[in-house]
Design an enzyme around this catalytic site. Structure first.
Site, PDB file in Angstrom:
ATOM      1  N   ASP A  51      32.373  -9.889  10.115  1.00 27.54           N
ATOM      2  CA  ASP A  51      31.409  -9.849   9.015  1.00 27.54           C
ATOM      3  C   ASP A  51      31.650 -11.040   8.094  1.00 27.54           C
ATOM      4  OD1 ASP A  51      31.091  -7.745   6.042  1.00 27.54           O
ATOM      5  OD2 ASP A  51      29.721  -9.247   6.907  1.00 27.54           O
ATOM      6  N   ASP A  55      29.114  -7.393   3.815  1.00 24.94           N
ATOM      7  CA  ASP A  55      28.274  -6.173   3.699  1.00 24.94           C
ATOM      8  C   ASP A  55      28.805  -5.083   4.636  1.00 24.94           C
ATOM      9  OD1 ASP A  55      25.451  -7.098   5.891  1.00 24.94           O
ATOM     10  OD2 ASP A  55      27.635  -7.067   6.192  1.00 24.94           O
ATOM     11  N   ASP A  59      28.066 -10.061  11.806  1.00 24.38           N
ATOM     12  CA  ASP A  59      26.858 -10.884  11.833  1.00 24.38           C
ATOM     13  C   ASP A  59      27.063 -12.183  12.601  1.00 24.38           C
ATOM     14  OD1 ASP A  59      27.789 -11.180   8.439  1.00 24.38           O
ATOM     15  OD2 ASP A  59      28.319 -12.590  10.047  1.00 24.38           O
ATOM     16  N   ASP A 128      20.674 -10.240  25.144  1.00 20.73           N
ATOM     17  CA  ASP A 128      20.423  -8.892  25.646  1.00 20.73           C
ATOM     18  C   ASP A 128      18.905  -8.685  25.696  1.00 20.73           C
ATOM     19  OD1 ASP A 128      22.809  -6.303  25.275  1.00 20.73           O
ATOM     20  OD2 ASP A 128      20.870  -6.114  26.310  1.00 20.73           O
ATOM     21  N   ASP A 381      29.359   0.872  25.421  1.00 21.23           N
ATOM     22  CA  ASP A 381      28.976   2.252  25.775  1.00 21.23           C
ATOM     23  C   ASP A 381      30.128   3.042  26.393  1.00 21.23           C
ATOM     24  OD1 ASP A 381      25.707   1.222  27.048  1.00 21.23           O
ATOM     25  OD2 ASP A 381      26.320   1.827  25.023  1.00 21.23           O
TER      26      ASP A 381
HETATM   27  O1  TEU Z   1      22.771   1.905  28.047  1.00 20.08           O
HETATM   28  C1  TEU Z   1      22.197   2.631  29.045  1.00 20.08           C
HETATM   29  C2  TEU Z   1      23.015   3.746  29.467  1.00 20.08           C
HETATM   30  O2  TEU Z   1      22.956   4.129  30.556  1.00 20.08           O
HETATM   31  C3  TEU Z   1      23.905   4.311  28.469  1.00 20.08           C
HETATM   32  O3  TEU Z   1      23.172   4.847  27.494  1.00 20.08           O
HETATM   33  C4  TEU Z   1      24.725   5.358  29.077  1.00 20.08           C
HETATM   34  O4  TEU Z   1      23.991   6.335  29.577  1.00 20.08           O
HETATM   35  C5  TEU Z   1      25.593   5.990  28.142  1.00 20.08           C
HETATM   36  O5  TEU Z   1      25.716   5.360  26.993  1.00 20.08           O
HETATM   37  C6  TEU Z   1      26.904   6.051  28.763  1.00 20.08           C
HETATM   38  O6  TEU Z   1      27.620   6.846  27.969  1.00 20.08           O
HETATM   39  C7  TEU Z   1      21.948   0.872  27.528  1.00 20.08           C
HETATM   40  C8  TEU Z   1      22.694   0.202  26.389  1.00 20.08           C
HETATM   41  O7  TEU Z   1      23.869  -0.365  26.894  1.00 20.08           O
HETATM   42  C9  TEU Z   1      22.985   1.285  25.368  1.00 20.08           C
HETATM   43  O8  TEU Z   1      23.805   0.816  24.322  1.00 20.08           O
HETATM   44  C10 TEU Z   1      21.659   1.769  24.820  1.00 20.08           C
HETATM   45  O9  TEU Z   1      21.914   2.824  23.961  1.00 20.08           O
HETATM   46  C11 TEU Z   1      20.754   2.226  25.949  1.00 20.08           C
HETATM   47  O10 TEU Z   1      20.734   1.350  27.052  1.00 20.08           O
HETATM   48  C12 TEU Z   1      19.333   2.285  25.463  1.00 20.08           C
HETATM   49  O11 TEU Z   1      18.894   0.991  25.182  1.00 20.08           O
END
Ligand code: TEU
Length: 610
Positions: A51, A55, A59, A128, A381
Site C-alpha cells: 500500500d 489507505d 495499490d 487478469d 483462492d
Molecule cells: O476462481 C474460480 C474458482 O474456481 C474459484 O472460485 C474456486 O472455486 C474457489 O475459489 C476455490 O476455492 C476465479 C478467481 O480466481 C476467483 O478469485 C474468483 O472469485 C472467481 O473466479 C470468480 O471470478
C-alpha cells in the site's frame, strides 16, 4: 420441465497459418519464440501486496515500489490480479469497466509506469481477463437489465421463471444449479420479470458468449490492452464461457440425485452444463485468431493461461496443443482438490502423498508429447501450501516451504509463485467468522448455518481452507502491519510477521527466498529443467517424492522428504545421478548418499545432475 437434447458440439481442428511459432513443439531445443516455456511467473494480488498511500489497501504504486524485490527473486513475468474499475464485491473479479483502473489501485498512468518498469527490468506483465462474467454495475449489464427489448438483453443469460412458478418464489429459478458462491445461480429481476444467470456472486452476471457481439467486444478490449504493452492474459474461469443450450433455448437442469450434501444446499450440480462446454474450443480458437495470433506490441508472442475448474487432461491437451491455436497452458484444479473430503473443499482431509504424486505424474506424462503444464501450489483462492501440505511449525516451516518449492519448480511446465510463497507465508486460520471478508467464505458460512450446521462445525471447515488465508497482507518487514501499510490494513496481517517477512528472508542466505531464487536460476540455466522428460520414482512411498528429468544424455534427479520424520530410500538405477553434481539442497549438512541409497532429514530435498 423436461430438458430437450442439447445441440451437438462443433470442433475445430483448423490451424491458423498466420501464427509464426510452429517451432515450439515438443523437444525442439530452440523452442522457437515460446519464451514462456522457460519462464517463471509471479502472481501479485494487488489488494494485499503493498500500500503506497496509507489507505490500508495495496495499490499499483505499491507494486512499482517493489519491482526490485521481484527482479532479485529472478521471476520473468508478473501476473496482476484484477485492478480494473469494480465495486469489489469479489475483490475485483467483478469488473464494471475493463479499460478503467479502480481508483483504489491507481490510474492508467500507473499501469503504464508499471509496464515500463517491468520491461526495463526484462520482465513482462500478464493481466487478469475476467470475461465469463462482468459486474452488475458494468454499463453492458445496466443496459441489458433496462428492458427486455434492450439491444444488449442477449449479452447476458436472461430466462423466465420455471413454468408453473411465480418469479422470486422458491423453486422458480430457471434451473436448479448451485452457485460457486452458495445459493442459486439465478437472480430474480422483478423490474423485467426474468432471472439472470450468475455462476458466482449475484453481482457477477455471466456474459452470453453465444452472442458474437459479446465476443467481439471482449476481443477489442484485449487488443486495447495489448497495444498498451501487456504481454499476456490469465483468463478467469475461461472454460465456463460455453453453456449447454437446448434447442428451445432453455438451459438444462442439473441431474437430480447429484444434490449437494444434506444441510448444505437445495440446489444441484449444474457443472456438466457449463464446464468445458460445446463451443469452448471454437471460442478459444476465435480469440486466438482475433487477438492472440498477433502477438505483443514487442513483437514477441503473448503468454496465455486459462483458469479451468473441472478441466480434464484430455481437454487440457486440446487447449494447449499449439497446432490447435487456443491457449498456451491451463490451471487445472485436480491437484488442489486432492485433499477435498466428501463435503468438498470445506472438509479437507490429510494429504495422501501417493495420490498427489500420481496426479502430478499423470499431467506431466499427459502433456509431454503435446501441450504444456502450468505448475502451482498457491494463488489467491488456495490456502497457503506450507500450512496445507507442509509443516508451518517454527521447527519445520522453512524446510517444508523450500522442499515444496523444490518439488514444484523442477517439474516440466511453467511455475507460478504466489506473493508470499517465496517467504514461506502461512495460513491464519482465524476461528471467528467476523475476521473473514471473502465472499465465498461468508456465503458458505451463512448457507451452512442457515442449513442447521453449528458455528463451530462450519468454522472448523473454514479455518484451514478459506481464500482469506492467501489474502492477508504481504509481510515486508517486522515493522507495524508488516510494512504493508502505514494505515489500517483491509484484512488483518498474519501475527507471525515479525519472524516471517521479506527483509529477514532477503538478509538470510538460507531462507525460503534464496532457495526459490536458486530454483528459478536452475530453470534459466538448465535446458533439462525446461524440456526434460519426466519419470516418477517410488510412486507408493508415503513420505518421499522423487522423480527424474532427462534430456539427451543429461539426467536430473529430484528427491524430497515431504514429512516431519526422517526417511531413507533406495532410488533404483540412480547411483550415477546421485554421484553427479548436487544442484540444490535444503540441508547443507545432509547425509552423504550411499550408492543409490539416500537418507533424508524431515522436509529435506535435493536435486542432482549427471
Ligand atoms: O476462481 C474460480 C474458482 O474456481 C474459484 O472460485 C474456486 O472455486 C474457489 O475459489 C476455490 O476455492 C476465479 C478467481 O480466481 C476467483 O478469485 C474468483 O472469485 C472467481 O473466479 C470468480 O471470478
Amino acid at each position: 420441465m423436461t430438458s430437450p437434447e442439447p445441440k451437438p458440439a462443433p470442433d475445430h481442428a483448423g490451424t491458423d497459418p498466420g501464427r509464426s511459432d510452429d517451432a515450439h513443439t515438443r523437444g525442439d531445443a530452440s523452442r522457437g519464440n515460446a519464451w514462456w516455456r522457460s519462464a517463471v511467473v509471479y502472481q501479485v494480488y494487488p489488494r494485499s501486496f503493498a500500500d503506497s498511500d496509507g489507505d490500508g489497501i495495496g495499490d499499483l504504486r505499491g507494486v512499482i515500489a517493489k519491482l526490485d524485490h521481484l527482479r532479485s527473486l529472478g521471476v520473468d513475468v508478473v501476473w496482476l490480479s484484477p485492478i480494473f474499475t469494480s465495486p469489489q464485491a469479489d475483490n475485483g473479479y467483478d469488473i464494471s469497466d475493463y479499460q478503467g483502473i479502480d481508483p483504489t489501485f491507481g490510474s492508467l498512468e500507473d499501469v503504464d509506469e508499471l509496464v515500463a518498469g517491468l520491461h526495463s527490468r526484462g520482465m513482462r506483465l500478464v493481466m487478469d481477463l475476467v470475461v465469463n462474467h462482468t459486474s452488475d454495475e458494468h454499463q453492458w449489464f445496466v443496459e441489458s437489465a433496462a428492458s427486455k427489448d434492450s439491444p444488449k438483453r442477449d449479452w447476458y443469460w436472461w430466462r423466465p421463471p420455471r413454468e408453473g412458478f411465480v418469479g422470486g418464489e422458491r423453486g422458480a429459478e430457471p434451473t436448479n444449479w448451485h452457485s460457486f458462491f452458495s445459493g442459486s445461480t439465478w437472480q430474480w429481476h422483478p423490474e423485467t420479470g426474468e432471472y439472470y444467470l450468475h455462476l458466482f456472486a449475484r453481482k457477477q452476471p455471466d456474459l452470453n458468449w453465444e452472442n458474437p457481439e459479446v465476443r467481439q467486444a471482449v476481443y477489442a478490449m484485449m487488443r486495447w490492452w495489448v497495444a498498451r504493452g501487456v504481454d499476456g492474459f490469465r483468463m478467469d474461469v475461461i472454460n465456463l464461457i460455453s453453456k449447454v443450450v437446448c434447442d428451445d433455448g432453455a438451459l438444462p437442469d442439473g441431474v437430480v440425485g447429484t444434490d449437494l450434501p444434506a444441510g448444505v444446499s437445495r440446489y444441484a450440480d449444474g457443472s456438466p452444463f457449463y464446464t468445458n462446454g460445446p463451443r469452448l474450443h471454437e471460442f478459444l480458437h476465435e480469440m486466438h485468431t482475433e487477438v492472440l495470433a498477433h502477438g505483443a506490441a514487442s513483437g514477441d508472442v503473448l503468454i496465455t493461461v486459462g483458469e479451468m475448474p473441472g478441466v480434464t487432461l484430455e481437454e487440457a491437451r486440446k487447449v494447449t496443443d499449439p497446432a490447435r491455436r487456443e491457449l498456451d497452458m491451463v490451471f487445472t484444479f485436480e491437484h488442489v482438490g486432492i485433499d477435498h473430503g466428501p463435503g468438498g473443499k470445506w472438509a479437507l482431509r490429510p494429504l495422501h502423498l501417493p495420490d498427489l504424486k500420481a496426479n502430478l505424474a499423470r499431467w506431466q506424462e499427459g502433456l509431454m508429447a503435446v501441450g504444456w503444464n502450468s505448475l502451482y501450489w498457491n494463488n489467491h483462492d488456495q490456502p497457503r501450501v506450507v500450512s496445507r501440505w507442509g509443516d508451518d511449525s517454527a521447527e519445520h516451516r522453512v524446510a517444508s516451504a523450500k522442499s515444496l518449492g523444490t518439488v514444484l519448480h523442477l517439474l516440466r511446465g511453467t511455475p507460478y509463485v504466489y506473493q508470499g510463497e517465496e517467504l514461506g507465508m502461512t495460513n491464519v486460520g482465524w476461528s471467528q467468522i467476523g475476521s473473514y471478508q471473502d465472499i465465498e467464505t461468508l456465503n458458505y458460512y451463512s448457507e451452512s448455518v442457515s442449513g442447521g450446521a453449528s458455528d463451530g462445525e462450519v468454522m472448523a471447515g473454514i479455518g484451514p481452507v478459506s481464500r482469506d488465508n492467501a489474502r492477508t497482507p504481504m509481510q515486508w518487514s517486522d515493522t507495524p502491519h508488516a510494512g504493508f501499510t502505514t494505515g489500517t490494513p483491509w484484512l488483518a496481517v498474519n501475527p507471525n510477521y515479525p519472524a516471517v517477512n521479506a527483509e529477514a528472508a532477503v538478509a538470510d542466505p538460507d531462507s525460503v527466498f534464496h532457495h526459490y531464487r536458486r530454483l528459478i536460476e536452475l530453470r534459466h540455466a538448465h535446458e533439462v529443467v525446461v524440456e526434460g522428460d519426466f519419470a516418477l520414482l517410488l510412486p507408493d512411498h508415503e513420505q518421499v517424492f522423487a522423480y527424474t528429468r532427462s534430456l539427451g544424455d543429461e539426467t536430473l534427479l529430484m528427491v524430497a522428504n515431504l514429512s516431519s520424520a526422517p526417511a531413507v530410500v533406495d532410488l533404483p538405477g540412480q547411483a550415477a545421478t546421485v554421484a553427479g553434481t548436487l544442484l540444490i539442497a535444503t540441508h547443507a549438512d545432509g547425509a552423504p548418499a550411499d550408492g543409490e541409497r539416500v537418507s533424508l532429514a524431515p522436509w529435506e530435498s535435493r536435486a542432482y545432475l549427471a
